[in-house]
Motif scaffolding. Sequence first.
Motif, PDB file in Angstrom:
ATOM      1  N   ASP A   4       2.272   1.818  -3.524  1.00 19.65           N
ATOM      2  CA  ASP A   4       1.237   2.332  -4.435  1.00 19.65           C
ATOM      3  C   ASP A   4       1.029   3.831  -4.228  1.00 19.65           C
ATOM      4  O   ASP A   4       0.988   4.611  -5.189  1.00 19.65           O
TER       5      ASP A   4
ATOM      6  N   LYS B 181       7.794  -3.420  -6.111  1.00 21.50           N
ATOM      7  CA  LYS B 181       6.506  -4.103  -6.305  1.00 21.50           C
ATOM      8  C   LYS B 181       6.707  -5.456  -6.980  1.00 21.50           C
ATOM      9  O   LYS B 181       6.022  -6.441  -6.650  1.00 21.50           O
TER      10      LYS B 181
ATOM     11  N   GLU C  54       0.829  -1.203   0.000  1.00 21.28           N
ATOM     12  CA  GLU C  54       0.000   0.000   0.000  1.00 21.28           C
ATOM     13  C   GLU C  54       0.866   1.257   0.000  1.00 21.28           C
ATOM     14  O   GLU C  54       0.551   2.243  -0.671  1.00 21.28           O
TER      15      GLU C  54
END
Length: 438
Positions: A251, A339, A248
């Motif tokens: 992002d 990621k 999170e």
Amino acid sequence: MSGGAAGTPKPLPSSGPKSLREMPHPLAPSSSEEMGPALTPSPDLLLPRSIADKDLSLPNGTPVDTSSPASSSSLLNRLQLDDDLDGETRDLFVTVDDPKKHVCTMETYITYRVTTKTTRAEFDLPEYSVRRRYQDFDWLRNKLEESQPTHLIPPLPEKFVVKGVVDRFSEEFVETRRKALDKFLKRITDHPVLSFNEHFNVFLTAKDLNAYKKQGMALLSKVGESVKYVTGGYKLRSRPLEFAAIGEYLDTFSLKLGTIDRIAQRIIKEQLEYLVELREYGPVYSTWGGLEVELSEPLEGVSACIGNCCTALEELSEDMTEDFLPVLREYILYSESMKNVLKKRDQVQAEYEAKLEAVALKKEDRPKVPTDVETCQDRVECFNADLKADMERWQNNKRQDFRQLLMGMADKNIQYYEKCLTAWESIIPLLQDKPETK
């Protein structure tokens, strides 16, 4: 590898709803031994307080003097980067410099000199100097991803260049790429695992890298050979809370940075358009001064003042383009790399969970955990440990890089406005009434 506990293994604690740090280590023996100190999340993952809740001070605690600085560089002079030194003993130094253009029958390309100085026993010589082109750096990064899948590999500057928009052989573009390639190698050099990779050694030392590429290079590490991912077939039940928080954060971080990058590019574009207008604006006063004898001196002064403001704005735009934007872009790419490692970790955990279910479905009693399940369990723990260590290292680098970047930007803006202020103040005496001579 774990010590082979008897009976059917229990599912990984990280697949449950609790945080990974609240669970016992899956590879630890089933005894009453206590785990080490719990891991605490990086401060960078926590939401900061509102600026209004804080006293106005610099990151190192120095109070901010809101009065005008005594000089254009006073901000940087006051600031101390107290966390630049990590206390580690450096034994490997790599630099990228001396770009050269090569014109061949089939193509034209740029090579860079890569100089290495080291005291490591893995190197036969204390110093090396080789020439590498961009595709060689790209080859190195691919090999590092292949052989060190559990680690965060630093990003390369993007290869794609829009023809007609950016001249990839221009001095400015080549220098910007040189800086990025130099930073890429320094990131690897500073890493405690990647810097010892065989492919990195070859990249730094081999005179003919092309010949080495053609050999196939069967130098994959055992970890790299063991971690071959299946793109389908396994689905992760739930990402552990600790890694969900990292996902999170990445992002949000990449989203915010992308927005800043787009706005900064628009600002620079508008600055350049404004600069074109200023360059046409100043000479008009000079031309006008040629027609007005009594006003010629102040009009020439205004023209010179605008010219000085043009120079200051041009320097500010160059600094934004060459120093600010590349760092933003690097960290956007960095977050994408992280990621990808996170996705690989999830895939290995999903594979492990699937193997556990397959074992549980079999009725027969097994004297010990199947070897392939233990191996998969080891992969998950390897990913967990390496990813968290690299995340912490990345956060430390990010904090230092952005402190330097933002303070440099503040200092450049101070210099710009000081130059403009000095230019405009210089013409005030020319505009003041003078006593008439009799």
